[in-house]
Design an enzyme around this catalytic site. Structure first.
Site, PDB file in Angstrom:
ATOM      1  N   LYS A 115       9.068 -45.274  54.918  1.00 45.73           N
ATOM      2  CA  LYS A 115       9.754 -44.224  54.092  1.00 45.73           C
ATOM      3  C   LYS A 115       8.971 -43.095  53.259  1.00 45.73           C
ATOM      4  CE  LYS A 115      13.718 -47.388  53.130  1.00 45.73           C
ATOM      5  NZ  LYS A 115      14.428 -48.079  52.106  1.00 45.73           N
ATOM      6  N   LYS A 217      18.527 -47.138  65.419  1.00 45.79           N
ATOM      7  CA  LYS A 217      19.637 -47.950  64.901  1.00 45.79           C
ATOM      8  C   LYS A 217      20.641 -46.770  64.166  1.00 45.79           C
ATOM      9  CE  LYS A 217      19.317 -51.241  62.060  1.00 45.79           C
ATOM     10  NZ  LYS A 217      18.799 -52.390  60.882  1.00 45.79           N
ATOM     11  N   LYS A 220      22.913 -44.615  57.979  1.00 46.90           N
ATOM     12  CA  LYS A 220      23.584 -43.893  56.910  1.00 46.90           C
ATOM     13  C   LYS A 220      23.097 -42.531  57.037  1.00 46.90           C
ATOM     14  CE  LYS A 220      23.333 -47.046  53.853  1.00 46.90           C
ATOM     15  NZ  LYS A 220      23.615 -47.822  52.648  1.00 46.90           N
TER      16      LYS A 220
END
Length: 353
Positions: A115, A217, A220
């Protein structure tokens, strides 16, 4: 000697629209666990600001996650549903765990590396320390079990490490406090206050991949809304997204092994199997040799059928934010009772006046 009460804790971040992967991989499992455990399900809004401080509508996102919990079948009367920031014990215990955990442990967390990217110096301290907050989320309720996916296993291991270090560092005080639970670790018996939380991994939970790239994957945060089926998508949108889903030119194989090296084909077959609550082998047996031009409409119809009730209930709930807020407030009051008892114990064990 006391024992730990079996309790499940899990949370979902209020960032972006919940999608089919969230439902099949997590929320559907949350519903099933209600029959076997006391469950605490949390909208982890404190986690939401670790990577992005300013959100356009954090309250709306929090209500949306709560609506999904309720629409899926989570019972807020039998169990606890609340938002994390409403219980101050999460942040308070996280600070104590920041002092228990070691910097080296945090630096090894792969999600921080992913991240933060190349410029770690510009990442927030919260992003680095957020696994400590996750440990606090779980251990504030002395939860014995957490349903986890592959991406959270490392964080649960850290939670166990923090619990173990706290238990060992304060073993004498825990024993003298009368709150000890005898726990066997290897061949050693220790007086523990916090449980060594176990993962709940029940069967091969479907790994739902992007509709635009079968190697990634469903997420969102993907900039393309065509990459996912949101739980609030209507029937026409679901049909359109599945029709546009990436595939290859070959027909469906006659054996499951024939999906190897075909990530988009494998993903759509996996989606069908998960929605139909059957095996991939059964799906292949039904559609063997057929083109995706035939399979996609069948998948779209199934998705619409399975999601219609939840979709409608989510929309109804989102039209009544006062009801959602009341559910969260009631859940926070129940959570606070457990959290305050834990924090009183922890402060006494540490020696705070």
């Amino acid at each position: 000697m006391a024992e730990f009460k079996e309790r499940v804790f899990s949370g979902v971040q209020p960032t972006g629209n919940l999608h089919l992967g969230n439902y099949l991989g997590a929320i559907k499992r949350f519903v099933a666990l209600q029959d076997s455990y006391d469950c605490i399900y949390c909208v982890v809004d404190l986690h939401a600001i670790t990577a992005q401080l300013v959100h356009e509508d954090l309250k709306g996102q929090t209500r949306s996650i709560t609506a999904a919990f309720l629409a899926a079948g989570i019972d807020p009367e039998r169990h606890i549903v609340f938002n994390q920031s409403a219980v101050s014990g999460h942040a308070e215990l996280a600070w104590i765990f920041n002092c228990v955990a070691r910097i080296g442990w945090m630096n090894r967390m792969t999600q921080f590396k992913d991240k933060a990217g190349k410029d770690r110096e510009s990442a927030s301290l919260g992003l680095l320390a957020y696994p400590s907050l996750m440990a606090a989320d779980i251990l504030l309720y002395r939860a014995t079990h957490v349903p986890v996916g592959d991406d959270q296993k490392q964080h649960l291991e850290l939670t166990r490490d923090i619990a173990m270090k706290f238990n060992i560092d304060f073993s004498g005080k825990i024993a003298s406090s009368g709150r000890a639970v005898e726990t066997i670790v290897g061949e050693e018996r220790i007086d523990a206050y916090f449980p060594l939380t176990e993962p709940l991994i029940e069967g091969p939970a479907p790994r739902v991949m992007s509709l635009r790239d079968g190697t990634k994957k469903m997420s969102k945060s993907d900039p393309s809304d065509l990459s996912r089926i949101n739980l609030t998508d209507d029937a026409d949108t679901i049909l359109k997204k599945i029709r546009k889903a990436k595939t290859d030119p070959d027909a469906l194989p006659s054996e499951v092994e024939g999906l190897a090296g075909r990530p988009e084909a494998e993903n759509l077959v996996t989606l069908y199997a998960a929605l139909a609550e059957t095996s991939r082998a059964a799906v292949i047996a039904e559609f063997s040799g057929r083109q995706f031009s035939e399979f996609k409409p069948a998948l779209a119809d199934l998705a619409v059928e399975k999601l219609a009730t939840m979709n409608g209930e989510m929309r109804r709930l989102m039209d009544d934010p006062g009801h959602i807020d009341a559910v969260l407030a009631k859940g926070a009051a129940k959570a606070r009772v457990i959290a305050e008892e834990t924090m009183a114990d922890v402060k006494d064990i540490i020696g705070f006046l």
